[in-house]
Design a protein around this motif. Structure first.
Motif, PDB file in Angstrom:
ATOM      1  N   LEU A   1       0.807  -1.220   0.000  1.00  0.00           N
ATOM      2  CA  LEU A   1       0.000   0.000   0.000  1.00  0.00           C
ATOM      3  C   LEU A   1       0.844   1.277   0.000  1.00  0.00           C
ATOM      4  O   LEU A   1       0.515   2.220  -0.740  1.00  0.00           O
ATOM      5  N   PRO A   2       1.932   1.406   0.793  1.00  0.00           N
ATOM      6  CA  PRO A   2       2.741   2.636   0.682  1.00  0.00           C
ATOM      7  C   PRO A   2       3.315   2.852  -0.714  1.00  0.00           C
ATOM      8  O   PRO A   2       3.361   3.998  -1.199  1.00  0.00           O
TER       9      PRO A   2
ATOM     10  N   LEU B   1       0.523   4.171  -2.963  1.00  0.00           N
ATOM     11  CA  LEU B   1       0.214   5.583  -2.711  1.00  0.00           C
ATOM     12  C   LEU B   1       1.294   6.502  -3.295  1.00  0.00           C
ATOM     13  O   LEU B   1       0.981   7.576  -3.819  1.00  0.00           O
ATOM     14  N   GLU B   2       2.548   6.103  -3.225  1.00  0.00           N
ATOM     15  CA  GLU B   2       3.601   6.953  -3.791  1.00  0.00           C
ATOM     16  C   GLU B   2       3.516   6.998  -5.310  1.00  0.00           C
ATOM     17  O   GLU B   2       3.712   8.064  -5.927  1.00  0.00           O
TER      18      GLU B   2
ATOM     19  N   GLN C   1       0.873   6.813  -7.069  1.00  0.00           N
ATOM     20  CA  GLN C   1      -0.306   7.560  -7.489  1.00  0.00           C
ATOM     21  C   GLN C   1      -0.242   9.031  -7.079  1.00  0.00           C
ATOM     22  O   GLN C   1      -0.588   9.917  -7.866  1.00  0.00           O
ATOM     23  N   PHE C   2       0.172   9.303  -5.856  1.00  0.00           N
ATOM     24  CA  PHE C   2       0.107  10.667  -5.317  1.00  0.00           C
ATOM     25  C   PHE C   2       1.484  11.294  -5.098  1.00  0.00           C
ATOM     26  O   PHE C   2       1.570  12.428  -4.621  1.00  0.00           O
TER      27      PHE C   2
ATOM     28  N   TRP D   1       3.435   8.851   3.822  1.00  0.00           N
ATOM     29  CA  TRP D   1       3.292   7.400   3.652  1.00  0.00           C
ATOM     30  C   TRP D   1       4.523   6.755   3.013  1.00  0.00           C
ATOM     31  O   TRP D   1       4.651   5.541   3.044  1.00  0.00           O
ATOM     32  N   SER D   2       5.388   7.554   2.419  1.00  0.00           N
ATOM     33  CA  SER D   2       6.575   6.994   1.776  1.00  0.00           C
ATOM     34  C   SER D   2       7.852   7.202   2.583  1.00  0.00           C
ATOM     35  O   SER D   2       8.942   6.886   2.083  1.00  0.00           O
TER      36      SER D   2
ATOM     37  N   VAL E   1      -5.617   3.752  -7.912  1.00  0.00           N
ATOM     38  CA  VAL E   1      -6.610   4.329  -6.997  1.00  0.00           C
ATOM     39  C   VAL E   1      -7.624   3.285  -6.572  1.00  0.00           C
ATOM     40  O   VAL E   1      -7.979   3.180  -5.385  1.00  0.00           O
TER      41      VAL E   1
ATOM     42  N   ALA F   1      -5.976   0.889  -4.101  1.00  0.00           N
ATOM     43  CA  ALA F   1      -5.792   1.516  -2.785  1.00  0.00           C
ATOM     44  C   ALA F   1      -7.110   1.609  -2.029  1.00  0.00           C
ATOM     45  O   ALA F   1      -7.168   1.338  -0.818  1.00  0.00           O
TER      46      ALA F   1
END
Length: 323
Positions: free
Chosen positions: A147-148, A151-152, A154-155, A160-161, A216, A219
């Motif tokens: 998951l981290p 998220l990195e 995508q965003f 979170w990273s 997305v 996640a």
């Protein structure tokens, strides 16, 4: 009638398991060349194949001891070793703490699968235990650890990273793998006939979301999976306290849950009153029993013998004028 299974049919589930193993190991190769989206996709493909091999084996009556052992080994590599190595290549940068966290995750995954194999042969479990997993299952754990990274990608970079956040998250997911927390098993979820059409529409929308926004959608699915854990714990404890609902179908189980919630709050079941003519009928909610009561304006023969006579109405109390 004895069902004969050909060797080719027995080979199909094991072939799917081997494909899942190859997909999981390929994620490490994609991580080594820096292609992290394909590394995540490979673990996702391994999860899909892992959910298919057991169902196809039961459908074709091709289950075997070798297939069970091969499935466990494939899960340990695809969802334990491969995600740990992907995270190490992505964020460890040669640090010892990263390698320690990766080792903890891989070891916990193997221990979780070993416990799963022992629970299959346990015949003393209650009937409702088949509706739950003990701890987070292997495919979900392997994807939750990623998951981290999702998220990195995508965003971009964020809290979170951060390196220590990633390794704390990895150890937390490893703890969920070997925990005794019950999680719902999708294998036993049954949908009523009226919900089949909306569910198919939802599946189509989910497929469109995965195609257009894969990271997305993945996640959000992982976050929703984490959010369902408190409900799963509540449902497990409720079933443990209500043996009458263990073998009941979903509709009867919901009725038992509603009645138990009323008793806990101290509420009585509602009564439906229907007035027809001069009699008042009370319809009970359970049993559909009807009880008729005589009007209070008519006296019995015993009252007439005692000289009490019929009971007269008070026109002023009713609000009418007397002629």
């Amino acid at each position: 009638m004895v069902r004969v299974t050909t060797p080719g049919v027995r080979l199909l589930p094991n072939a799917i398991t081997v494909l899942a193993l190859c997909a999981g190991l390929s994620s490490v190769q994609f991580a080594l060349i820096g292609n992290y989206p394909m590394a995540i996709a490979s673990i996702g493909i391994a999860a899909v194949l892992d959910s298919l091999d057991g169902r196809i084996a039961r459908l074709l009556d091709a289950t075997s001891k070798m297939g069970q052992e091969l499935d466990s080994l494939s899960d340990g590599i695809s969802f334990g070793v491969a995600p740990a190595l992907v995270l190490y290549v992505w964020h460890a940068e040669g640090e010892r703490i990263g390698w320690v966290a990766s080792l903890i995750f891989a070891v916990c995954m193997i221990l979780r699968l070993a416990r799963f194999n022992t629970l299959i042969e346990d015949t003393e479990q209650p009937p409702y235990a088949g509706e739950f997993f003990v701890g987070v299952p292997a495919p979900a754990g392997g994807l939750l650890a990623m998951l981290p990274l999702i998220l990195e990608l995508q965003f971009g970079q964020g809290w979170w990273s951060y390196q220590y956040v990633v390794w704390i998250w990895t150890i937390a997911v490893a703890a969920l793998l070997i925990s005794r927390i019950p999680t719902l098993s999708l294998k036993t979820v049954k949908a009523p006939p009226k919900a089949i059409a909306p569910l198919l529409v939802g599946v189509g929308l989910l497929a469109a979301a995965i195609i257009q926004f894969p990271l997305v959608a993945l996640a959000i699915a992982l976050i929703l999976y984490l959010a369902h854990i408190p409900y799963s714990v509540y449902r497990y404890r409720w079933l443990a306290q209500h043996p009458e609902a263990w073998m009941a179908p979903p509709r009867e189980r919901r009725a038992i849950r509603r009645s138990s919630s009323r008793r806990r709050l101290g509420l009585r079941p509602p009564l439906r009153r229907v007035v027809a003519g001069a009699a008042q009928r009370v319809r009970l909610q359970r049993g559909e029993q009807h009880v008729a009561r005589a009007p209070r304006t008519i006296s019995s023969e015993k009252d007439r013998d005692n000289g009490r006579g019929p009971r007269r109405r008070s026109w002023r109390r009713i609000g009418l004028r007397k002629r």
